[in-house]
Write an enzyme that holds these catalytic residues in place. Structure first.
Site, PDB file in Angstrom:
ATOM      1  N   PHE A 185      44.146  41.656  43.533  1.00 45.26           N
ATOM      2  CA  PHE A 185      43.550  40.583  42.737  1.00 45.26           C
ATOM      3  C   PHE A 185      42.270  41.065  42.065  1.00 45.26           C
ATOM      4  O   PHE A 185      41.653  42.051  42.478  1.00 45.26           O
ATOM      5  CB  PHE A 185      43.279  39.338  43.596  1.00 45.26           C
ATOM      6  CG  PHE A 185      42.218  39.516  44.645  1.00 45.26           C
ATOM      7  CD1 PHE A 185      40.895  39.191  44.386  1.00 45.26           C
ATOM      8  CD2 PHE A 185      42.538  40.004  45.907  1.00 45.26           C
ATOM      9  CE1 PHE A 185      39.913  39.351  45.362  1.00 45.26           C
ATOM     10  CE2 PHE A 185      41.567  40.167  46.890  1.00 45.26           C
ATOM     11  CZ  PHE A 185      40.251  39.844  46.614  1.00 45.26           C
ATOM     12  N   CYS A 186      41.906  40.356  41.004  1.00 44.06           N
ATOM     13  CA  CYS A 186      40.691  40.651  40.250  1.00 44.06           C
ATOM     14  C   CYS A 186      40.263  39.360  39.561  1.00 44.06           C
ATOM     15  O   CYS A 186      40.734  38.282  39.917  1.00 44.06           O
ATOM     16  CB  CYS A 186      40.930  41.780  39.245  1.00 44.06           C
ATOM     17  SG  CYS A 186      42.244  41.413  38.041  1.00 44.06           S
ATOM     18  N   THR A 187      39.388  39.450  38.591  1.00 45.38           N
ATOM     19  CA  THR A 187      38.857  38.242  37.959  1.00 45.38           C
ATOM     20  C   THR A 187      39.920  37.479  37.180  1.00 45.38           C
ATOM     21  O   THR A 187      40.159  36.295  37.416  1.00 45.38           O
ATOM     22  CB  THR A 187      37.689  38.602  37.021  1.00 45.38           C
ATOM     23  OG1 THR A 187      36.725  39.374  37.737  1.00 45.38           O
ATOM     24  CG2 THR A 187      37.038  37.345  36.465  1.00 45.38           C
ATOM     25  N   ILE A 214      41.652  35.597  39.978  1.00 49.79           N
ATOM     26  CA  ILE A 214      40.892  34.600  40.737  1.00 49.79           C
ATOM     27  C   ILE A 214      40.700  33.318  39.928  1.00 49.79           C
ATOM     28  O   ILE A 214      40.806  32.205  40.458  1.00 49.79           O
ATOM     29  CB  ILE A 214      39.519  35.175  41.148  1.00 49.79           C
ATOM     30  CG1 ILE A 214      39.697  36.375  42.076  1.00 49.79           C
ATOM     31  CG2 ILE A 214      38.669  34.103  41.828  1.00 49.79           C
ATOM     32  CD1 ILE A 214      38.427  37.181  42.277  1.00 49.79           C
TER      33      ILE A 214
END
EC number: 1.14.-.-
Length: 287
Positions: A185-187, A214
């Site tokens: 996951f990331c932004t 996210i």
């Protein structure tokens, strides 16, 4: 007047980015947009902002203009509102990669990475395992300073300082992922998608990316199984699970992230210093 902030990315083979650049620049300027668009042989990555009317026109342009040959007809955008324009100018840049990993470019024609949507991920985390009964491990692909603002509970964090370090740390820590379902996951999705593709290519099984990152997770299920805020690369600094700007800020002097508790320190002087760069803290570390 509210400003609409758009972000999106898409992996798609682009044969001649240089030919696209002047046309995209001209259209964005005509619409009064500001922000940055990256064009690379592997795809597009964009952050633009403007009025509702003009951002809607931009979305239609990207999806339907003949220039793009239908590559972005299904392009999805993340949207938020702000009371001022977060960008100072409009840039369209040509890059080797839309997110730098320093590995051979993604081959979009081979398909995108497997993904899990936010409601399904929440269901897995509620139960502690995926639908096949495998334990789920959350893998944060962001830089260390972003992770410090907030992340998923018990997420793996390898303290990288730039995304190009990701392949090496994965090779060093493969044992952490064996026999588990790995959700990167990331932004907003771009780093975790490229990370998932890389992990699949090096033989790591049961890998997914968090669809939309996210911010999409916050939008669809809130802050379940997440602690803190989400760092964003604009004047808002960080968003809470309600997608509202939080009280986290960045130091004017050194650009370090300063959470609310650190702002209570006598070493934090708004517009000047923070506990990271204040002369007194530097002297204490040197002693």
């Amino acid at each position: 007047m509210s400003i609409v902030n758009l972000s999106s990315y898409h992996f798609a083979t682009i044969e001649d980015t240089a030919a696209w650049r002047p046309f995209v620049t001209e259209r964005c300027n005509a619409l009064g947009l500001k922000g940055t668009i990256l064009l690379a042989p592997e795809g597009i990555n964009l952050f633009v902002a403007g009025t509702r009317e003009n951002t809607d026109a931009f979305i239609h342009y990207i999806r339907h203009d003949a220039l793009f040959e239908g590559k972005f007809v299904d392009l999805q955008f993340k949207e938020s509102l702000s009371d001022k324009q977060p960008f100072t100018r409009m840039l369209v840049k040509l890059k080797r990669e839309i997110i730098t990993m320093k590995k051979p470019a993604i081959r979009p024609e081979l398909g995108r990475a497997p993904f899990v949507d936010a409601p399904t991920l929440k269901h897995w985390l509620d139960r502690g395992h995926d639908d096949q009964g495998r334990p789920v491990v959350m893998l944060d692909t962001r830089n260390a300073f972003e992770v410090d603002v907030g992340t998923f509970d018990n997420a793996l964090d390898y303290r990288i300082t730039k995304f190009s370090e990701f392949p090496e740390v994965i090779e060093q820590n493969r044992a952490d992922l064996e026999g588990k379902t790995v959700v990167s996951f990331c932004t907003g999705g771009i780093r975790c998608e490229k990370a998932a593709i890389h992990m699949k290519e090096v033989g790591i099984e049961n890998v997914y990316q968090l669809e939309g990152g996210i911010l999409k997770y916050f939008e669809e299920v809130g802050g379940a199984h997440y602690h803190g805020d989400c760092f964003v690369f604009d004047y808002r600094t960080a968003l809470n699970p309600q997608l509202e700007p939080s009280k986290t800020t960045q130091c004017f002097g050194c650009r370090a992230v300063v959470p609310p508790q650190a702002q209570e320190s006598p070493l934090y002087v708004a517009g000047k210093t923070c506990p990271e760069c204040h002369p007194d803290s530097k002297a204490a570390r040197a002693a």
